[in-house]
Design a protein around this motif. Structure first.
Motif, mmCIF file in Angstrom:
data_model
loop_
_atom_site.group_PDB
_atom_site.id
_atom_site.type_symbol
_atom_site.label_atom_id
_atom_site.label_comp_id
_atom_site.label_asym_id
_atom_site.label_seq_id
_atom_site.Cartn_x
_atom_site.Cartn_y
_atom_site.Cartn_z
ATOM 1 N N PRO A 286 0.840 -1.207 -0.048
ATOM 2 C CA PRO A 286 0.001 -0.146 -0.018
ATOM 3 C C PRO A 286 0.830 1.311 0.003
ATOM 4 N N TRP A 287 0.593 2.285 -0.957
ATOM 5 C CA TRP A 287 1.298 3.557 -0.984
ATOM 6 C C TRP A 287 0.928 4.423 0.297
ATOM 7 N N PRO A 288 1.891 4.781 1.005
ATOM 8 C CA PRO A 288 1.514 5.768 2.046
ATOM 9 C C PRO A 288 0.998 6.992 1.793
ATOM 10 N N ARG A 289 -0.192 7.437 2.471
ATOM 11 C CA ARG A 289 -0.546 8.905 2.195
ATOM 12 C C ARG A 289 0.483 9.690 2.674
ATOM 13 N N VAL A 290 1.058 9.269 3.716
ATOM 14 C CA VAL A 290 1.921 10.378 4.637
ATOM 15 C C VAL A 290 3.137 9.629 4.979
ATOM 16 N N ARG A 291 4.331 9.787 4.751
ATOM 17 C CA ARG A 291 5.615 9.543 5.041
ATOM 18 C C ARG A 291 6.446 10.400 5.700
ATOM 19 N N ILE A 292 6.825 9.865 6.982
ATOM 20 C CA ILE A 292 7.866 11.178 7.966
ATOM 21 C C ILE A 292 9.012 10.283 8.066
ATOM 22 N N GLU A 293 10.258 10.903 7.756
ATOM 23 C CA GLU A 293 11.471 10.277 8.076
ATOM 24 C C GLU A 293 12.374 11.320 9.171
ATOM 25 N N VAL A 294 12.970 10.863 10.209
ATOM 26 C CA VAL A 294 13.782 11.756 10.814
ATOM 27 C C VAL A 294 15.261 10.799 10.777
ATOM 28 N N PRO A 295 16.185 11.185 10.008
ATOM 29 C CA PRO A 295 17.515 10.353 10.009
ATOM 30 C C PRO A 295 18.267 10.551 11.236
ATOM 31 N N HIS A 296 18.030 11.715 11.987
ATOM 32 C CA HIS A 296 18.861 11.840 13.287
ATOM 33 C C HIS A 296 18.079 12.584 14.240
ATOM 34 N N VAL A 297 17.762 11.758 15.375
ATOM 35 C CA VAL A 297 17.169 12.422 16.673
ATOM 36 C C VAL A 297 18.159 13.275 17.192
ATOM 37 N N ALA A 298 17.688 14.407 17.522
ATOM 38 C CA ALA A 298 18.387 15.598 18.079
ATOM 39 C C ALA A 298 18.285 15.716 19.569
ATOM 40 N N VAL A 299 16.931 15.478 20.038
ATOM 41 C CA VAL A 299 16.541 15.816 21.251
ATOM 42 C C VAL A 299 15.941 14.339 21.839
ATOM 43 N N LEU A 300 16.361 13.924 23.320
ATOM 44 C CA LEU A 300 15.414 12.977 23.766
ATOM 45 C C LEU A 300 15.569 13.194 25.232
ATOM 46 N N THR A 301 14.295 13.523 25.802
ATOM 47 C CA THR A 301 14.005 13.652 27.340
ATOM 48 C C THR A 301 13.214 12.358 27.700
ATOM 49 N N VAL A 302 13.267 11.831 28.925
ATOM 50 C CA VAL A 302 12.729 10.833 29.357
ATOM 51 C C VAL A 302 12.127 11.279 30.833
ATOM 52 N N GLU A 303 10.872 11.298 31.085
ATOM 53 C CA GLU A 303 10.243 11.565 32.529
ATOM 54 C C GLU A 303 9.324 10.355 32.606
ATOM 55 N N GLY A 304 9.648 9.641 33.819
ATOM 56 C CA GLY A 304 8.736 8.590 34.111
ATOM 57 C C GLY A 304 8.742 7.501 33.041
ATOM 58 N N ASN A 305 7.233 7.096 32.540
ATOM 59 C CA ASN A 305 7.213 6.273 31.305
ATOM 60 C C ASN A 305 6.845 7.075 30.206
ATOM 61 N N LYS A 306 7.181 8.290 29.903
ATOM 62 C CA LYS A 306 7.092 9.024 28.716
ATOM 63 C C LYS A 306 8.363 9.685 28.227
ATOM 64 N N ALA A 307 8.516 9.349 27.043
ATOM 65 C CA ALA A 307 9.806 9.951 26.155
ATOM 66 C C ALA A 307 9.445 10.853 25.091
ATOM 67 N N VAL A 308 10.176 12.098 24.947
ATOM 68 C CA VAL A 308 9.882 12.888 23.917
ATOM 69 C C VAL A 308 11.061 12.911 23.132
ATOM 70 N N LEU A 309 10.995 12.683 21.644
ATOM 71 C CA LEU A 309 11.909 12.749 20.789
ATOM 72 C C LEU A 309 11.639 13.841 19.709
ATOM 73 N N ALA A 310 12.781 14.449 19.197
ATOM 74 C CA ALA A 310 12.651 15.595 18.126
ATOM 75 C C ALA A 310 13.626 15.655 17.223
ATOM 76 N N GLY A 311 13.602 16.103 16.252
ATOM 77 C CA GLY A 311 14.647 16.260 15.185
ATOM 78 C C GLY A 311 14.059 16.766 13.830
ATOM 79 N N HIS A 312 14.958 16.956 13.035
ATOM 80 C CA HIS A 312 14.662 17.779 11.890
ATOM 81 C C HIS A 312 14.800 16.393 10.619
#
Length: 302
Positions: free
Chosen positions: A215-241
């Motif tokens: 199936p051809w994706p309607r939306v495709r998102i890729e991040v080759p390098h995660v620049a930010v990672l924060t972990v608090e308890g059971n939640k993680a936040v990842l961010a990058g360009h």
């Protein structure tokens, strides 16, 4: 000493100076990365007071520490400007590796000074202002009262004193969430360590109703390098360009590991992805996992 084919190949590739030959391994090299060690090859400047010609000290070092075990070895040769070898120091059995600082190490070993058995101390400094090496060899049971000692700054090559990065936080997962009548499939991994943050994110929204094996994706998102990672308890936040359908975008992922929550019944993990392009167009999808798994933790929980 017995060396298997894997160790021999590893050490042959590590030897950089033909005049020094290969460094003999003291034990089998593990597949895992070492905890710490020293490696490098090159030359230090030496001056022999008895001659006008300038001498150099050629070195080849490959020492790795796995837990309490040491592997590899080192070799040093003093050579005159016209290519005459004056002395050779080579390790046979490594005894210790100590760090006076993260970039300053001392290795002790038993080996050879020319044809004599000797106790050897090799001190190295890995510094942006210039690497440095100091070697001392004391013959064992020699009729001569002679201690060989040389030191100097590296004029060619490089010395690296290294330590395995210590992971402080991590997050990984793969699975599927519902996005309206479509599905959002994701896979990501990231970790934060003393060496920085690294990781990748992949996401695709597609329709399960299209009759196709691919199936051809309607939306495709890729991040080759995660620049930010924060972990608090059971939640993680990842961010990058990264990119959404080929357009540059800033991407943020929130991953929740509900296996860490004590409840009478299992609670599905949760996944959220938010992408915004440079022109301001946004995409967001969120929901509990229909299947898959998310793992979030810190160094204390790994």
């Amino acid at each position: 000493m017995r060396v298997n084919k894997k160790s021999a190949a590893y050490l042959i590739l590590a030897a950089a100076l033909v005049v020094l030959g290969s460094v003999a391994a003291s034990a089998q090299v593990d597949i895992l990365p070492p905890d710490a060690g020293v490696h490098g090859s090159g030359a230090i400047a030496l001056h022999n007071d008895s001659t006008i010609s300038r001498t150099v000290g050629l070195f080849d070092i490959k020492v790795a520490q796995y837990g309490d075990a040491l592997h590899g070895g080192f070799r040093f040769a003093e050579v005159t400007a016209d290519g005459v070898r004056q002395h050779t120091v080579a390790s046979k059995d490594l005894k210790s590796l100590k760090f006076l600082a993260r970039n300053h190490a001392v290795i002790t070993a038993v080996g050879y000074l020319d044809s004599w058995h000797a106790e050897i101390t090799l001190e190295v400094l890995d510094d942006v202002a210039g690497d440095w090496l100091h070697i001392v060899a004391k013959p064992i049971n020699s009729p001569l009262d002679f201690i060989y000692e040389r030191a100097g700054g590296v004029i060619k090559g490089d010395i690296v004193v290294f330590h395995r990065a210590e992971v402080t936080a991590y997050a990984k997962g793969e699975g599927v969430i519902a996005v309206g009548r479509n599905l959002g499939r994701f896979a990501f991994h990231a970790e934060s360590s003393s060496a920085g943050v690294n990781g990748k994110i992949y996401y695709a929204e597609y329709s399960p109703w299209i009759s196709s094996m691919m199936p051809w994706p309607r939306v495709r998102i890729e991040v080759p390098h995660v620049a930010v990672l924060t972990v608090e308890g059971n939640k993680a936040v990842l961010a990058g360009h990264g990119a959404i359908n080929g357009h540059p975008a800033k991407v943020t992922v929130i991953a929740v590991d509900n296996s860490m929550v004590l409840t009478p019944l299992p609670v599905p993990d949760e996944f959220t992805i938010h992408a915004i392009t440079e022109s301001g167009r946004e995409y967001k999808a969120s929901g509990p996992l229909r299947h898959g798994d998310i793992v979030v933790g810190t160094a204390n929980t790994r």
